[in-house]
Design a protein around this motif. Sequence first.
Motif, PDB file in Angstrom:
ATOM      1  N   LEU A 184       0.849  -1.189   0.000  1.00 18.11           N
ATOM      2  CA  LEU A 184       0.000   0.000   0.000  1.00 18.11           C
ATOM      3  C   LEU A 184       0.885   1.238   0.000  1.00 18.11           C
ATOM      4  CD1 LEU A 184      -2.813  -0.920   2.563  1.00 18.11           C
ATOM      5  CD2 LEU A 184      -2.737  -1.293   0.102  1.00 18.11           C
ATOM      6  N   ARG A 227      -9.159   2.804   5.102  1.00 15.51           N
ATOM      7  CA  ARG A 227      -8.719   2.186   3.853  1.00 15.51           C
ATOM      8  C   ARG A 227      -7.669   1.108   4.128  1.00 15.51           C
ATOM      9  NH1 ARG A 227      -7.909   3.375  -1.692  1.00 15.51           N
ATOM     10  NH2 ARG A 227      -7.135   1.411  -2.573  1.00 15.51           N
ATOM     11  N   GLU A 231      -8.167  -2.895   3.368  1.00 15.39           N
ATOM     12  CA  GLU A 231      -7.264  -3.616   2.468  1.00 15.39           C
ATOM     13  C   GLU A 231      -6.640  -4.822   3.180  1.00 15.39           C
ATOM     14  OE1 GLU A 231      -6.813  -3.380  -0.645  1.00 15.39           O
ATOM     15  OE2 GLU A 231      -7.459  -1.374  -1.241  1.00 15.39           O
ATOM     16  N   HIS A 235      -7.371  -8.895   1.962  1.00 17.38           N
ATOM     17  CA  HIS A 235      -6.341  -9.834   1.538  1.00 17.38           C
ATOM     18  C   HIS A 235      -6.140 -10.985   2.525  1.00 17.38           C
ATOM     19  CE1 HIS A 235      -5.407  -6.404  -1.084  1.00 17.38           C
ATOM     20  NE2 HIS A 235      -4.893  -7.303  -1.887  1.00 17.38           N
TER      21      HIS A 235
END
Length: 255
Positions: A184, A227, A231, A235
């Motif tokens: 990221l 965010r 994320e 995953h």
Amino acid sequence: MTSNDSPDATTGAHQIRSLTVLPAQREDVELHTADGLTLVGELALPEQSEPAASLLTFHPLPTHGGFMDSHVYRKAAWRLPALANLAVLRFNTRGTSSPRGTSEGTFDGGDAERFDVAAAIELAEVRGLPRPWLVGWSFGTELVLKHGAEPSVEGAILLSPPLHRATDEDLDRWAAFGKPLVVLVPELDDYLRPDEARRRFARVPQAEVIGVDGAKHLWVGEPAVSRVLDEIVAHVVPGHPLPLPTHWDGPLGTA
């Protein structure tokens, strides 16, 4: 309960704010390194179920204020056991202090910290924490890339990797390792921005580089944190409903 955690008068649900602590089993833990040090940390587990997966977190640079309570990790530990059924381990690397205490040893720029990484992975193995993922932030990403390619690890998530200490050789090791690598990268990062990150990580075929519009290196602000946590969950727990809830209608926990 703080005033920020007051329930909504209509629904009775609590808005999840920066200081909201959701229920979990929390315990102080000690990590023991192969070079004889004791590191201090905390393990947060889902309150009433076995975790679906586990996060082993590695904090930003301790010489610049990084520690186990760095805000993204604090909020992960306060929220994700309840919202995503995850175990969250956070700890102070050698020589680092926080309200939890001070880990023994002295900062070594990422070299002797290889023993700290190994100690975290070993704790996960001893405690039977399922499907451990390494999560590094800034300096923590260097530790993950340099020392984290161990067989028991499911994969790694990197937040704001500077790629200062980690070399192409380290990236090649992860390429050969073959496990997932999620990267990221804030659009406005101080050290490495998305286009350059895609170029550098191209040598790791399984790396997924995700540019995050408007974000900065420190992921300041609730939208940035949300965010990151979304994320991570996407995953680590594929298929989990997203985005994560912004309100909680059950009892609150304590840190």
